[in-house]
Design a protein around this motif. Structure first.
Motif, PDB file in Angstrom:
ATOM      1  N   LEU A   6      63.340  69.737   4.665  1.00 23.61           N
ATOM      2  CA  LEU A   6      62.353  70.272   3.654  1.00 23.61           C
ATOM      3  C   LEU A   6      61.018  69.588   3.495  1.00 23.61           C
ATOM      4  O   LEU A   6      60.437  69.727   2.674  1.00 23.61           O
ATOM      5  CB  LEU A   6      63.285  69.984   2.223  1.00 23.61           C
ATOM      6  N   SER A   7      60.744  69.376   4.771  1.00 24.20           N
ATOM      7  CA  SER A   7      59.227  68.541   4.869  1.00 24.20           C
ATOM      8  C   SER A   7      58.305  69.998   4.905  1.00 24.20           C
ATOM      9  O   SER A   7      58.331  70.911   5.352  1.00 24.20           O
ATOM     10  CB  SER A   7      59.392  67.888   6.549  1.00 24.20           C
ATOM     11  N   MET A   8      57.273  69.385   4.186  1.00 22.67           N
ATOM     12  CA  MET A   8      56.106  70.457   4.009  1.00 22.67           C
ATOM     13  C   MET A   8      54.762  69.573   4.200  1.00 22.67           C
ATOM     14  O   MET A   8      54.437  68.647   3.673  1.00 22.67           O
ATOM     15  CB  MET A   8      55.879  71.021   2.870  1.00 22.67           C
ATOM     16  N   LYS A   9      53.883  70.367   4.552  1.00 20.43           N
ATOM     17  CA  LYS A   9      52.349  69.890   4.524  1.00 20.43           C
ATOM     18  C   LYS A   9      51.678  70.328   3.466  1.00 20.43           C
ATOM     19  O   LYS A   9      51.506  71.727   3.359  1.00 20.43           O
ATOM     20  CB  LYS A   9      51.721  70.329   5.854  1.00 20.43           C
ATOM     21  N   ILE A  10      51.055  69.700   2.600  1.00 17.05           N
ATOM     22  CA  ILE A  10      50.345  70.062   1.385  1.00 17.05           C
ATOM     23  C   ILE A  10      49.150  69.533   0.983  1.00 17.05           C
ATOM     24  O   ILE A  10      49.097  68.556   0.624  1.00 17.05           O
ATOM     25  CB  ILE A  10      51.155  69.788   0.052  1.00 17.05           C
ATOM     26  N   LYS A  36      50.291  75.735   9.775  1.00 17.57           N
ATOM     27  CA  LYS A  36      51.466  76.053   9.237  1.00 17.57           C
ATOM     28  C   LYS A  36      51.735  75.660   7.538  1.00 17.57           C
ATOM     29  O   LYS A  36      52.837  75.215   7.309  1.00 17.57           O
ATOM     30  CB  LYS A  36      52.709  76.044   9.989  1.00 17.57           C
ATOM     31  N   ILE A  37      50.595  75.606   6.754  1.00 24.94           N
ATOM     32  CA  ILE A  37      50.768  75.187   5.535  1.00 24.94           C
ATOM     33  C   ILE A  37      51.600  76.221   4.654  1.00 24.94           C
ATOM     34  O   ILE A  37      51.257  77.312   4.782  1.00 24.94           O
ATOM     35  CB  ILE A  37      49.178  74.927   5.059  1.00 24.94           C
ATOM     36  N   GLU A  38      52.177  75.425   3.599  1.00 24.48           N
ATOM     37  CA  GLU A  38      52.896  76.467   2.865  1.00 24.48           C
ATOM     38  C   GLU A  38      52.401  76.200   1.408  1.00 24.48           C
ATOM     39  O   GLU A  38      52.586  77.161   0.606  1.00 24.48           O
ATOM     40  CB  GLU A  38      54.352  76.180   2.820  1.00 24.48           C
ATOM     41  N   TRP A  82      50.093  79.440  -2.375  1.00 26.48           N
ATOM     42  CA  TRP A  82      51.261  79.126  -1.663  1.00 26.48           C
ATOM     43  C   TRP A  82      52.070  80.151  -1.125  1.00 26.48           C
ATOM     44  O   TRP A  82      51.778  81.554  -1.601  1.00 26.48           O
ATOM     45  CB  TRP A  82      52.302  78.311  -2.511  1.00 26.48           C
ATOM     46  N   ASN A  83      52.859  79.984  -0.215  1.00 24.85           N
ATOM     47  CA  ASN A  83      53.812  81.045   0.441  1.00 24.85           C
ATOM     48  C   ASN A  83      55.083  81.358  -0.640  1.00 24.85           C
ATOM     49  O   ASN A  83      55.871  80.360  -0.672  1.00 24.85           O
ATOM     50  CB  ASN A  83      54.100  80.480   1.712  1.00 24.85           C
ATOM     51  N   VAL A  86      58.696  80.383   0.434  1.00 24.74           N
ATOM     52  CA  VAL A  86      59.157  79.035   0.525  1.00 24.74           C
ATOM     53  C   VAL A  86      59.071  78.602  -0.921  1.00 24.74           C
ATOM     54  O   VAL A  86      59.872  77.470  -1.278  1.00 24.74           O
ATOM     55  CB  VAL A  86      57.876  78.180   1.223  1.00 24.74           C
TER      56      VAL A  86
END
Length: 104
Positions: A6-10, A36-38, A82-83, A86
């Motif tokens: 569940l790792s995300m770049k914010i 690939k920022i969500e 945001w996407n 996701v």
């Protein structure tokens, strides 16, 4: 957690004017696409209002949703993009200097 990684770049970025200069919109769009920022949080947009067209210019040619708090005059403005594949928003709370988005 059950859904794998569940790792995300914010990123959080003080953009100092998102609507007036297309170089800044392009810079954010390139960052979102290349890294690939969500979810992306922008401060000091200096925008009184935000619409789908502007969000697409900033986010690129992908599905997006957003929450914002408009600027007052020539200062402030917060935009979170945001996407929706996701993160699905269930509610938002906007106050001067803050945008809170709840969801899963």
């Amino acid at each position: 957690m059950g859904k794998g990684n569940l790792s995300m770049k914010i990123p959080s970025y003080s953009i100092r004017g998102a609507g007036r200069r297309k170089e800044k919109r392009r810079e954010v769009r390139d960052m979102v696409m290349n890294l690939k920022i969500e979810i992306c949080c922008l401060q000091e947009t200096k925008l009184e209002a935000v619409d789908r067209r502007l969000c697409k210019l900033i986010w690129g040619n992908r599905a997006c949703d957003w929450a914002c708090f408009g600027s007052e005059g020539n200062s402030g403005g917060i935009l979170t993009l945001w996407n929706p594949d996701v993160f699905q928003k269930s509610s938002e709370w906007n106050r001067r200097g803050m945008v809170v988005v709840n969801g899963i």
